[in-house]
Design a protein around this motif. Structure first.
Motif, PDB file in Angstrom:
ATOM      1  N   SER A  11     -26.259  18.043  39.841  1.00 24.51           N
ATOM      2  CA  SER A  11     -25.490  19.397  39.287  1.00 24.51           C
ATOM      3  C   SER A  11     -26.494  20.345  38.711  1.00 24.51           C
ATOM      4  O   SER A  11     -26.275  21.539  38.622  1.00 24.51           O
ATOM      5  N   LEU A  12     -27.597  19.694  38.081  1.00 24.32           N
ATOM      6  CA  LEU A  12     -28.679  20.699  37.677  1.00 24.32           C
ATOM      7  C   LEU A  12     -29.194  21.561  38.853  1.00 24.32           C
ATOM      8  O   LEU A  12     -29.505  22.680  38.846  1.00 24.32           O
ATOM      9  N   ALA A  43     -19.100  20.214  41.117  1.00 26.81           N
ATOM     10  CA  ALA A  43     -17.377  20.601  40.661  1.00 26.81           C
ATOM     11  C   ALA A  43     -17.176  19.577  39.773  1.00 26.81           C
ATOM     12  O   ALA A  43     -16.404  19.694  38.947  1.00 26.81           O
ATOM     13  N   ARG A  44     -17.454  18.368  39.923  1.00 27.24           N
ATOM     14  CA  ARG A  44     -17.030  17.356  38.910  1.00 27.24           C
ATOM     15  C   ARG A  44     -17.710  17.596  37.684  1.00 27.24           C
ATOM     16  O   ARG A  44     -17.068  17.521  36.664  1.00 27.24           O
ATOM     17  N   TRP A  45     -19.104  18.103  37.384  1.00 28.63           N
ATOM     18  CA  TRP A  45     -19.498  18.309  36.290  1.00 28.63           C
ATOM     19  C   TRP A  45     -18.779  19.601  35.414  1.00 28.63           C
ATOM     20  O   TRP A  45     -18.504  19.461  34.474  1.00 28.63           O
ATOM     21  N   THR A  46     -18.385  20.522  36.360  1.00 28.32           N
ATOM     22  CA  THR A  46     -17.632  21.606  35.888  1.00 28.32           C
ATOM     23  C   THR A  46     -16.316  21.330  35.312  1.00 28.32           C
ATOM     24  O   THR A  46     -15.945  21.675  34.135  1.00 28.32           O
ATOM     25  N   MET A  48     -15.469  18.374  34.304  1.00 25.28           N
ATOM     26  CA  MET A  48     -15.413  17.598  32.973  1.00 25.28           C
ATOM     27  C   MET A  48     -15.745  18.564  31.679  1.00 25.28           C
ATOM     28  O   MET A  48     -15.290  18.224  30.589  1.00 25.28           O
ATOM     29  N   LEU A  49     -16.594  19.653  32.068  1.00 26.99           N
ATOM     30  CA  LEU A  49     -16.942  20.500  30.774  1.00 26.99           C
ATOM     31  C   LEU A  49     -15.945  21.213  30.581  1.00 26.99           C
ATOM     32  O   LEU A  49     -15.774  21.438  29.259  1.00 26.99           O
ATOM     33  N   HIS A  50     -14.899  21.559  31.272  1.00 24.99           N
ATOM     34  CA  HIS A  50     -13.839  22.266  31.131  1.00 24.99           C
ATOM     35  C   HIS A  50     -12.459  21.653  30.869  1.00 24.99           C
ATOM     36  O   HIS A  50     -11.544  22.299  30.840  1.00 24.99           O
ATOM     37  N   SER A  51     -12.511  20.279  30.928  1.00 24.04           N
ATOM     38  CA  SER A  51     -11.343  19.598  30.594  1.00 24.04           C
ATOM     39  C   SER A  51     -10.978  19.729  29.244  1.00 24.04           C
ATOM     40  O   SER A  51     -11.826  20.140  28.204  1.00 24.04           O
ATOM     41  N   ARG A  56     -18.491  14.744  24.916  1.00 26.33           N
ATOM     42  CA  ARG A  56     -19.035  14.918  23.633  1.00 26.33           C
ATOM     43  C   ARG A  56     -20.592  15.136  23.488  1.00 26.33           C
ATOM     44  O   ARG A  56     -21.212  15.772  22.864  1.00 26.33           O
ATOM     45  N   ASN A  57     -21.047  14.022  24.514  1.00 27.40           N
ATOM     46  CA  ASN A  57     -22.638  14.082  24.640  1.00 27.40           C
ATOM     47  C   ASN A  57     -22.976  13.631  26.008  1.00 27.40           C
ATOM     48  O   ASN A  57     -22.143  12.971  26.485  1.00 27.40           O
TER      49      ASN A  57
END
Length: 176
Positions: A11-12, A43-46, A48-51, A56-57
């Motif tokens: 993702s990075l 896509a999965r990281w995005t 998760m961030l916008h869910s 939290r960390n």
């Protein structure tokens, strides 16, 4: 599919591809990863961030940090956590969180502190913003043109060069 260190690295790299597609392609080949896997991890990281319940960390995803502590930013005490990632040996991904737990910054750092560089040492994926800023008097820090991008203008032999970073990791050097 679980989301772990490999997926986080991918993702990075998805964002790093903006400035250094060839280096990312080499890394994908070295990892045995495909472009489809890169896109899927991003896509999965995005998502998760916008869910409604974002992570939290990173501890749940990447395991315990290699370093966890605090630092003063002005009159505030902030949490610092760092993770070593296999694709970038000698560097760590650092997350700086404010007193309320909100993420203020996330980028690569050299855990031992900035390394002194000669101009020829400024190469993609070999140095971080701190290295460049500490090595070149007169360096000017600039915001990048996209999220997680950064730039530093460096004077060298009568010319100015712009060093471009993604997540604090050098991606490209351009003559200005």
């Amino acid at each position: 599919m679980s989301f772990g260190v490999r997926e986080f690295e991918l993702s990075l790299m998805h964002r790093m591809r903006d400035l250094n597609a060839a280096r990312v392609e080499d890394a994908l080949r070295d990892m045995g990863a495909s472009r489809a896997e890169l896109r899927a991890a991003h896509a999965r990281w995005t998502r998760m961030l916008h869910s409604p319940r974002p992570p939290r960390n990173l501890r749940r995803l990447l395991g315990p940090p290699s370093y966890a502590g605090t630092t003063a930013v002005g009159s505030l005490t902030c949490r610092v956590s760092r993770w070593a990632l296999p694709s970038w040996p000698g560097l760590e991904f650092e997350v700086l969180a404010g007193p309320g737990g909100e993420v203020w910054n996330q980028w690569f750092v050299r855990p031992s502190g900035p390394r002194a560089l000669a101009f020829g040492d400024v190469e993609p994926w070999s140095c971080v913003v701190g290295d460049v800023g500490a090595s070149f008097p007169g360096a000017v820090h600039l915001e990048g043109q996209a999220p997680h991008h950064w730039a530093v203008d460096v004077p060298h032999e009568g010319a100015t060069y712009r060093v471009l970073f993604v997540y604090g990791l050098c991606q490209r050097v351009e003559a200005r």
